[in-house]
Design a protein around this motif. Sequence first.
Motif, PDB file in Angstrom:
ATOM      1  N   UNK A  41     -36.115 130.794  67.868  1.00 41.97           N
ATOM      2  CA  UNK A  41     -34.713 130.088  67.951  1.00 41.97           C
ATOM      3  C   UNK A  41     -34.271 129.688  66.778  1.00 41.97           C
ATOM      4  N   UNK A  42     -33.190 129.937  66.272  1.00 44.79           N
ATOM      5  CA  UNK A  42     -32.530 129.483  64.801  1.00 44.79           C
ATOM      6  C   UNK A  42     -32.327 128.116  64.883  1.00 44.79           C
ATOM      7  N   UNK A  43     -31.808 127.720  66.009  1.00 43.44           N
ATOM      8  CA  UNK A  43     -31.355 126.317  66.224  1.00 43.44           C
ATOM      9  C   UNK A  43     -32.501 125.320  66.201  1.00 43.44           C
ATOM     10  N   UNK A  44     -33.659 125.775  66.824  1.00 53.49           N
ATOM     11  CA  UNK A  44     -34.967 124.903  66.872  1.00 53.49           C
ATOM     12  C   UNK A  44     -35.529 124.929  65.608  1.00 53.49           C
ATOM     13  N   UNK A  45     -35.393 126.135  64.782  1.00 56.07           N
ATOM     14  CA  UNK A  45     -36.061 126.185  63.472  1.00 56.07           C
ATOM     15  C   UNK A  45     -35.184 125.142  62.406  1.00 56.07           C
ATOM     16  N   UNK A  46     -33.934 125.103  62.627  1.00 54.05           N
ATOM     17  CA  UNK A  46     -33.082 124.458  61.741  1.00 54.05           C
ATOM     18  C   UNK A  46     -33.177 123.030  61.883  1.00 54.05           C
ATOM     19  N   UNK A  47     -33.510 122.533  63.168  1.00 49.46           N
ATOM     20  CA  UNK A  47     -33.681 121.053  63.333  1.00 49.46           C
ATOM     21  C   UNK A  47     -35.106 120.802  63.032  1.00 49.46           C
ATOM     22  N   UNK A  50     -34.979 120.197  59.179  1.00 49.61           N
ATOM     23  CA  UNK A  50     -34.433 118.731  58.931  1.00 49.61           C
ATOM     24  C   UNK A  50     -35.281 117.613  59.246  1.00 49.61           C
ATOM     25  N   UNK A  51     -35.855 117.693  60.332  1.00 53.70           N
ATOM     26  CA  UNK A  51     -36.858 116.620  60.764  1.00 53.70           C
ATOM     27  C   UNK A  51     -37.974 116.766  59.863  1.00 53.70           C
ATOM     28  N   UNK A  52     -38.566 117.560  59.373  1.00 60.03           N
ATOM     29  CA  UNK A  52     -39.848 117.645  58.694  1.00 60.03           C
ATOM     30  C   UNK A  52     -39.317 117.311  57.124  1.00 60.03           C
ATOM     31  N   UNK A  53     -38.345 117.516  56.709  1.00 63.85           N
ATOM     32  CA  UNK A  53     -37.993 117.015  55.487  1.00 63.85           C
ATOM     33  C   UNK A  53     -37.696 115.707  55.362  1.00 63.85           C
ATOM     34  N   UNK A  54     -36.960 115.110  56.420  1.00 61.32           N
ATOM     35  CA  UNK A  54     -36.480 113.850  56.328  1.00 61.32           C
ATOM     36  C   UNK A  54     -37.670 112.772  56.639  1.00 61.32           C
ATOM     37  N   UNK A  55     -38.777 113.070  57.406  1.00 56.70           N
ATOM     38  CA  UNK A  55     -39.814 112.473  57.992  1.00 56.70           C
ATOM     39  C   UNK A  55     -40.651 112.408  56.665  1.00 56.70           C
ATOM     40  N   UNK A  94     -26.093 135.759  59.515  1.00 55.04           N
ATOM     41  CA  UNK A  94     -25.727 135.047  58.430  1.00 55.04           C
ATOM     42  C   UNK A  94     -25.276 133.487  58.717  1.00 55.04           C
ATOM     43  N   UNK A  95     -24.678 133.418  59.862  1.00 56.67           N
ATOM     44  CA  UNK A  95     -24.057 132.136  60.225  1.00 56.67           C
ATOM     45  C   UNK A  95     -25.372 131.130  60.315  1.00 56.67           C
ATOM     46  N   UNK A  96     -26.438 131.431  60.794  1.00 59.92           N
ATOM     47  CA  UNK A  96     -27.482 130.700  60.900  1.00 59.92           C
ATOM     48  C   UNK A  96     -28.186 130.345  59.422  1.00 59.92           C
ATOM     49  N   UNK A  97     -28.055 131.042  58.583  1.00 57.68           N
ATOM     50  CA  UNK A  97     -28.739 131.113  57.264  1.00 57.68           C
ATOM     51  C   UNK A  97     -27.841 130.190  56.396  1.00 57.68           C
ATOM     52  N   UNK A 104     -30.406 121.785  54.603  1.00 64.30           N
ATOM     53  CA  UNK A 104     -31.065 121.345  53.560  1.00 64.30           C
ATOM     54  C   UNK A 104     -30.424 120.199  52.855  1.00 64.30           C
ATOM     55  N   UNK A 105     -29.013 120.518  52.605  1.00 65.35           N
ATOM     56  CA  UNK A 105     -28.338 119.568  51.886  1.00 65.35           C
ATOM     57  C   UNK A 105     -28.265 118.261  52.729  1.00 65.35           C
ATOM     58  N   UNK A 106     -28.078 118.310  53.965  1.00 60.64           N
ATOM     59  CA  UNK A 106     -27.950 117.124  54.892  1.00 60.64           C
ATOM     60  C   UNK A 106     -29.282 116.282  54.629  1.00 60.64           C
TER      61      UNK A 106
END
Length: 267
Positions: A41-47, A50-55, A94-97, A104-106
């Motif tokens: 699931x792209x949405x789950x991966x994206x979330x 984000x959480x992995x990088x920030x934490x 492409x939208x997911x990418x 990543x920017x956020x």
Amino acid sequence: MKKGFVSLNEIMETIQMVKEEKLDIRTITLGISLLDCRGKDPKEVIEKVYLKIVSTAKDLVKTVREVEEEYGIPIVNSRISVTPVSLISAGFSEKDLLELGKVLELAANEVSVDFIGGFGALVEKGMTKWESQFINIVPEVLSSTEKVCSFANVASTKAGINVDAVNLCARVVKRSAELTASRDGIGAAKFVVFANAPSDNPFMAGAFHGIQEGEYCINVGISGPGVIKAVVQDLKGADFRTLAGEIKRAAFKVTMAGELLGREIAG
């Protein structure tokens, strides 16, 4: 007089390097593995990304500033490199990418780093349709972000040259420059095309966290040209053996300073 393994003279020489010879730590780069963020699931991966990088990086800049103040050695940049993003995004639209690039920017903004690298692909031997699509979206990602950097490895001594990937990357460079023309074409400057890319690279703009690396690691980039220049100037007329020995000694001290700070930050 000794302090641990460092003599008083060596401490004074390091202070001189900082004050008079412009020694600084060019960058501290935190490498982060995103392999555990993979999913269907792209949405789950994206979330997860984000959480992995920030934490993982939440205290990076704070720690860097504390170490900088404690040791008095300037640290210019704080950066993040991540697992090549194409490895965790197969099947994404492409939208997911594009959304993943913006996340990543956020994350980079949230932890206040200067750059984040790893939005790239390893395609030296061949490309899947997903990797081709991934590279195609790079100009849009780079033009819609400030801190995200990208790369593609398109050739190696062992595999040869992936001409299709070279052609695609040429279009990426051109398109990235066009989309960021109002910003001096910075998009093209944030995209690196490699031949024989190392298995892990902490240096922007082509930085990525190698898949053989651990969960995370600290990389230290040192800027010591002023130190070496001072050594050469002080040894005018010296024979080559003496000059080489002093350059080697200065380079060792610069490296030790970087290692010391890296260990402090990692600790």
